[in-house]
Motif scaffolding. Structure first.
Motif, PDB file in Angstrom:
ATOM      1  N   PHE A  29      13.925  51.751  49.945  1.00  0.00           N
ATOM      2  CA  PHE A  29      13.302  50.935  50.988  1.00  0.00           C
ATOM      3  C   PHE A  29      12.275  51.761  51.751  1.00  0.00           C
ATOM      4  N   TYR A  30      12.643  52.990  52.125  1.00  0.00           N
ATOM      5  CA  TYR A  30      11.732  53.865  52.859  1.00  0.00           C
ATOM      6  C   TYR A  30      10.486  54.173  52.032  1.00  0.00           C
ATOM      7  N   LEU A  31      10.660  54.494  50.750  1.00  0.00           N
ATOM      8  CA  LEU A  31       9.519  54.828  49.899  1.00  0.00           C
ATOM      9  C   LEU A  31       8.595  53.626  49.711  1.00  0.00           C
ATOM     10  N   GLU A  32       9.170  52.434  49.566  1.00  0.00           N
ATOM     11  CA  GLU A  32       8.360  51.237  49.395  1.00  0.00           C
ATOM     12  C   GLU A  32       7.561  50.928  50.664  1.00  0.00           C
ATOM     13  N   ARG A  34       6.609  53.099  52.912  1.00  0.00           N
ATOM     14  CA  ARG A  34       5.580  54.131  53.036  1.00  0.00           C
ATOM     15  C   ARG A  34       4.407  53.829  52.121  1.00  0.00           C
ATOM     16  N   LYS A  35       4.702  53.351  50.898  1.00  0.00           N
ATOM     17  CA  LYS A  35       3.649  53.000  49.962  1.00  0.00           C
ATOM     18  C   LYS A  35       2.827  51.824  50.489  1.00  0.00           C
ATOM     19  N   GLU A  36       3.496  50.813  51.048  1.00  0.00           N
ATOM     20  CA  GLU A  36       2.777  49.671  51.618  1.00  0.00           C
ATOM     21  C   GLU A  36       1.878  50.103  52.767  1.00  0.00           C
ATOM     22  N   ARG A  37       2.370  50.989  53.621  1.00  0.00           N
ATOM     23  CA  ARG A  37       1.576  51.462  54.757  1.00  0.00           C
ATOM     24  C   ARG A  37       0.356  52.241  54.261  1.00  0.00           C
ATOM     25  N   ARG A  38       0.547  53.092  53.258  1.00  0.00           N
ATOM     26  CA  ARG A  38      -0.560  53.876  52.710  1.00  0.00           C
ATOM     27  C   ARG A  38      -1.598  52.961  52.072  1.00  0.00           C
ATOM     28  N   ARG A  40      -2.195  49.852  52.829  1.00  0.00           N
ATOM     29  CA  ARG A  40      -2.871  49.119  53.903  1.00  0.00           C
ATOM     30  C   ARG A  40      -3.928  50.008  54.573  1.00  0.00           C
ATOM     31  N   GLU A  41      -3.599  51.282  54.789  1.00  0.00           N
ATOM     32  CA  GLU A  41      -4.566  52.204  55.398  1.00  0.00           C
ATOM     33  C   GLU A  41      -5.757  52.427  54.482  1.00  0.00           C
ATOM     34  N   TYR A  42      -5.510  52.600  53.180  1.00  0.00           N
ATOM     35  CA  TYR A  42      -6.621  52.776  52.242  1.00  0.00           C
ATOM     36  C   TYR A  42      -7.476  51.519  52.170  1.00  0.00           C
ATOM     37  N   GLY A  43      -6.828  50.351  52.236  1.00  0.00           N
ATOM     38  CA  GLY A  43      -7.583  49.096  52.226  1.00  0.00           C
ATOM     39  C   GLY A  43      -8.499  48.988  53.429  1.00  0.00           C
ATOM     40  N   THR A  44      -8.002  49.373  54.587  1.00  0.00           N
ATOM     41  CA  THR A  44      -8.815  49.357  55.809  1.00  0.00           C
ATOM     42  C   THR A  44      -9.980  50.328  55.685  1.00  0.00           C
ATOM     43  N   TYR A  45      -9.692  51.523  55.183  1.00  0.00           N
ATOM     44  CA  TYR A  45     -10.742  52.528  55.022  1.00  0.00           C
ATOM     45  C   TYR A  45     -11.809  52.041  54.041  1.00  0.00           C
ATOM     46  N   ASN A  46     -11.387  51.473  52.924  1.00  0.00           N
ATOM     47  CA  ASN A  46     -12.350  51.013  51.921  1.00  0.00           C
ATOM     48  C   ASN A  46     -13.182  49.853  52.442  1.00  0.00           C
ATOM     49  N   ALA A  47     -12.568  48.946  53.193  1.00  0.00           N
ATOM     50  CA  ALA A  47     -13.326  47.831  53.755  1.00  0.00           C
ATOM     51  C   ALA A  47     -14.372  48.344  54.739  1.00  0.00           C
ATOM     52  N   LEU A  48     -14.013  49.293  55.573  1.00  0.00           N
ATOM     53  CA  LEU A  48     -14.958  49.869  56.524  1.00  0.00           C
ATOM     54  C   LEU A  48     -16.070  50.612  55.792  1.00  0.00           C
ATOM     55  N   ASP A  49     -15.727  51.335  54.741  1.00  0.00           N
ATOM     56  CA  ASP A  49     -16.720  52.060  53.958  1.00  0.00           C
ATOM     57  C   ASP A  49     -17.692  51.089  53.300  1.00  0.00           C
ATOM     58  N   ASP A  50     -17.188  49.994  52.758  1.00  0.00           N
ATOM     59  CA  ASP A  50     -18.063  48.992  52.137  1.00  0.00           C
ATOM     60  C   ASP A  50     -19.010  48.380  53.160  1.00  0.00           C
ATOM     61  N   LYS A  51     -18.515  48.097  54.346  1.00  0.00           N
ATOM     62  CA  LYS A  51     -19.371  47.516  55.392  1.00  0.00           C
ATOM     63  C   LYS A  51     -20.439  48.517  55.826  1.00  0.00           C
ATOM     64  N   TYR A  52     -20.102  49.788  55.886  1.00  0.00           N
ATOM     65  CA  TYR A  52     -21.073  50.800  56.263  1.00  0.00           C
ATOM     66  C   TYR A  52     -22.153  50.945  55.192  1.00  0.00           C
TER      67      TYR A  52
END
Length: 56
Positions: A29-32, A34-38, A40-52
């Motif tokens: 449960f903890y590993l899953e 953590r993977k979901e959080r990571r 989500r963070e990469y998705g946010t970063y990639n969306a911001l990078d695409d907009k830039y």
């Protein structure tokens, strides 16, 4: 083998599964999460990078 000995073996197996299964379930449960959080963070970063890049 009589029914009493079979019942005793099944109780031992049940205890072992409970003792080993519960920590394993918590770990998975903890590993899953953590993977979901990571992801989500990469998705946010990639969306911001695409907009830039689009902005440039």
């Amino acid at each position: 083998m009589n029914i009493a000995s079979i019942n005793e073996y099944l109780q031992i197996i049940t205890s072992v599964v409970t003792i080993l299964g519960l920590p394993l379930a918590v770990l998975l449960f903890y590993l899953e999460k953590r993977k979901e959080r990571r992801d989500r963070e990469y998705g946010t970063y990639n969306a911001l990078d695409d907009k830039y890049i689009y902005f440039l």
